[in-house]
Scaffold this motif. Sequence first.
Motif, PDB file in Angstrom:
ATOM      1  N   GLU A  50      34.975   6.290   7.102  1.00 49.29           N
ATOM      2  CA  GLU A  50      34.047   5.152   5.545  1.00 49.29           C
ATOM      3  C   GLU A  50      35.838   4.174   5.316  1.00 49.29           C
ATOM      4  OE1 GLU A  50      33.711   4.923   0.752  1.00 49.29           O
ATOM      5  OE2 GLU A  50      32.020   6.013   2.049  1.00 49.29           O
ATOM      6  N   ASN A  75      29.472   1.798   0.052  1.00 47.67           N
ATOM      7  CA  ASN A  75      28.374   1.827  -0.157  1.00 47.67           C
ATOM      8  C   ASN A  75      27.749   1.106   0.871  1.00 47.67           C
ATOM      9  OD1 ASN A  75      29.449   2.298  -2.950  1.00 47.67           O
ATOM     10  ND2 ASN A  75      30.183  -0.446  -2.054  1.00 47.67           N
ATOM     11  N   GLN A  77      23.844   0.914   3.352  1.00 40.81           N
ATOM     12  CA  GLN A  77      22.931   1.529   3.494  1.00 40.81           C
ATOM     13  C   GLN A  77      22.131   2.113   5.279  1.00 40.81           C
ATOM     14  OE1 GLN A  77      21.762   4.533   1.243  1.00 40.81           O
ATOM     15  NE2 GLN A  77      24.110   4.227   0.428  1.00 40.81           N
TER      16      GLN A  77
END
Length: 461
Positions: A50, A75, A77
């Motif tokens: 990340e 965040n 997806q």
Amino acid sequence: MSPSSPIQKVWKPELYKIQLEAPTPKPLRRTEPITGLGEPCYYGTEYFGEMGHQAAESLLENTPDGSYLLRRSPNAQEYYTLSVRFNNRTKHFKIYFKTGEGHYLQEQAKHYDTIHELVADGLINFHMQLHAAPIIQQINQQTRNCYQQSPYMTLNRRKLRALSNELRKSIIAKGNCEPDAKSGNNIAVTNSTSSKDNDADLILPLIYEKAHTFKIHTFKGLNWCEFCANFLWGFTAQGVKCEACGFVAHSKCSELVPAKCVPDLKRIRGVFGTDLTTMVQLYQCLIPFVVRRCVEEVEARGMLQEGIYRVSGFADEIDALKLALDRDGEKTDMSESTYGNINVIAGTLKLYLRLLPVPLITFQAYPSFMQAARNTSISDQIRNTNVAAKKLPLAHYNCLKFMMEHLKRVASHYAANKMNEHNLATVFAPTLIATPQHMTNLTEEIFMLSSLITNCEAIFN
């Protein structure tokens, strides 16, 4: 180029040369293990876990064009992010992966087996958009008139005419009547003329209508569009190919190609105009049979011919021999009883070399050859030319060595044929070396090639 040449050079190498300058993928590797979710199984150490875009840009800030890393945006997806450096800027892309389909960008038809391929293709396209925009714009503005001057017609006009004449004869033999224009044959006989001028303007002596079945294709090796003659750039899915006849084109060019597909044409497509590396792989040989057969004939009966390679053979006989080599391959009869004029054999060899999409001395190796020739010391010339020759692809290296040794033997008969190393270099320089069409002063190129012939044994051994 000789004005009597039956076929003009048709391939346009500018886009190929621009692609050679495109940056290559350079993955940025992490040196520490990832904490947290870990890395996807289909990524390696180029995956940094990340990371926000500012952190990615900081890591890539001082890296060369082509550097890239993979990360998961905060965040995010169902997708990961590719950050890649190009033109001193960092670009970010959402990327996806599906088992059996590979890696791809959102709403894009292209799929890639590896991230390396995805990045390589992207860098080439970025580079082409930046440096080749005028050429690409010109390609997109092509008109249907380009078809008559296309490589497809230039290299296959007589084959197409012969094939269509056979169809016309079969139609006449079946009933001496014109077929219904609405029939399944989609063929109608025209009032063909024997006038050479008019015949040259015809695509076929028949009105032949059959749509091509173009499919997006990933080409291996080097390929050129048979409509506009420009290079098919890119790493994958570079253009389209007709499943029925093998016609190759850019996607945009394929929209302009007339419906003249001849399904059996692929069986008579020839070797002239085919990339040298493709030829030797296809025929599993070191030297293309066209080069070897022509050299054998010249050495058997042309070494004492005054002006060999300088004197042009008859254009129609050269064209006929080219068609025979395309059709019959190595079985072609090139004996003295069939082609008594050895200048026809010599002219066909020059034509074959001239039609190579990538010249024998390639665009990449050319500067090294020229730099080597500028050395004042003969020993330095030989040593540096040896280094330059090793930059050639293997097929080009073997063929250049073969040709230089042959021309050296031709020059050894100078007393009879009046063709020394300099004279032969003058003849072959425009054929073996990529030079702009407007360039008329080839003094340096001729000197380099003359030195290559003279010192070929030392250079290639």
